[in-house]
Design an enzyme around this catalytic site. Sequence first.
Site, PDB file in Angstrom:
ATOM      1  CG  ASP A  59      -2.243  -0.559   1.057  1.00 35.26           C
ATOM      2  OD1 ASP A  59      -2.639  -0.701  -0.107  1.00 35.26           O
ATOM      3  OD2 ASP A  59      -2.915  -0.885   2.040  1.00 35.26           O
ATOM      4  CD  GLU A  84      -6.915   3.276   4.320  1.00 37.29           C
ATOM      5  OE1 GLU A  84      -7.504   2.641   5.189  1.00 37.29           O
ATOM      6  OE2 GLU A  84      -6.949   2.980   3.116  1.00 37.29           O
ATOM      7  CG  ASP A 158      -7.982   3.104  -1.202  1.00 40.01           C
ATOM      8  OD1 ASP A 158      -6.953   2.447  -0.923  1.00 40.01           O
ATOM      9  OD2 ASP A 158      -9.095   2.840  -0.717  1.00 40.01           O
ATOM     10  CB  ILE A 160      -3.983  -1.883  -2.594  1.00 38.87           C
ATOM     11  CG1 ILE A 160      -2.671  -1.778  -3.385  1.00 38.87           C
ATOM     12  CG2 ILE A 160      -4.634  -3.243  -2.846  1.00 38.87           C
ATOM     13  CD1 ILE A 160      -1.603  -2.800  -3.008  1.00 38.87           C
ATOM     14  CG  ASP A 161     -11.045   0.175  -2.323  1.00 37.09           C
ATOM     15  OD1 ASP A 161     -11.048   0.493  -1.119  1.00 37.09           O
ATOM     16  OD2 ASP A 161     -12.072  -0.145  -2.938  1.00 37.09           O
ATOM     17  CB  THR A 163      -6.200  -4.434   1.799  1.00 38.97           C
ATOM     18  OG1 THR A 163      -6.450  -3.047   1.701  1.00 38.97           O
ATOM     19  CG2 THR A 163      -4.721  -4.656   1.778  1.00 38.97           C
ATOM     20  CG  ASP A 324     -12.784   4.062   0.430  1.00 38.78           C
ATOM     21  OD1 ASP A 324     -11.870   3.317   0.051  1.00 38.78           O
ATOM     22  OD2 ASP A 324     -13.109   4.206   1.624  1.00 38.78           O
TER      23      ASP A 324
END
Length: 407
Positions: A59, A84, A158, A160-161, A163, A324
């Site tokens: 991430d 994030e 984001d 790696i949405d 995860t 997101d």
Amino acid sequence: MPSLEMSEILRELLRVSEKAADIARACRQQEALFQLLIEEKREGEKNKKFAVDFKTLADVLVQEVIKQNMENKFPGLGKKIFGEESNEFTNDLGEKIIMRLCPTEEETVDLLNKVLSGNKLASEALAKVVHQDVIFTDPALDSIEISIPQDILAIWVDPIDSTYQYIKGSADIKSNQGIFPSGLQCVTILIGVYDIQTGVPLMGVINQPFVSQDLGTLRWKGQCYWGLSYMGTNIHSLQSPLSARNSREARSPVTANPSSGAESPHPFSAVISTSEKEPIKAALTRVCGERIFRAAGAGYKSLCVVLGLVDIYIFSEDTTFKWDSCAAHAILRAMGGGMVDLKECLERHPQAGLDLPQLVYHVGNEGAAGVDQWANKGGLIAYRSRKQLEAFLSLLIQHLAPKDTHT
């Protein structure tokens, strides 16, 4: 402050999203890196030596690659990229390490080696992907001739949405009418550009790294979607090349959905979270009938609306965040749709004529701390056409009303 060509920014965002997708794919496909992901899955018997959880490293690396590449191309923009992840790690020797992209591959290897407590093989494999050059563009961007002042831009990322789906790594999930309930297809990389004065989303890129797998080589291919909406120009990657560039008529493509239509008792389809609350599910069943789909990942569910696989993505909880929703929101705006605050819609809809409460991206929630200040606290609805949203909402409200008195 200089003005930037929007096509140049988008071109670079597409390129860095593809570089990010390469990193995400490499972590699943390269043996040395995949072993680290596997470590991640063994809850309870976690390798003590393995202090850094690897998904966080993937991430953070993706986020730093996006920041650094944008900063190199557009000096000053890097510090206005928010996400994030924090880029600070502590390894198993208790050393604090700030993860950043180094100028050379060798230096990045050294830094990763510290973070990964001496796993040289993994550090080299990761540094190689991070530093390799990616050529990736879309000829449709050549037609955009519009500039924007750099100082009004900021970016939500984001890296790696979804995860959980990424680490779980299921490659054999079957889709339901084109929608994957879970699996690697639900993983997305989300980059949304917004106006820091108004909070309006202007450009979005959604990169889906795992779309189809070659069963011979087991290598994955991805797909990338983008949209731009600024000062009357609305253009997106799903447009047919024939539609006029500034044509507002061409903004809202008709859903290619044979089962949809006024003659159907359930004219709408929706995608929801597996954790959606009962009252909303019950009302949706009355509005959509059988045409309710469950899927993982906020980014992926929004993408299902962008792609016209469903009419609506609805979520009643406060556990999605600005990173997101910003990318998909920008693309939906370019199509004539948007993303609105569900709670506010339910409270103010009967007074027709009021503007819809679009989500905004420049201010945090008052009184909230940490990540919660960036939550979409009233839930959300993503939609492609305002007319459709209005009709959907009035049905939803009819079916929610009696229920709400009991909750």
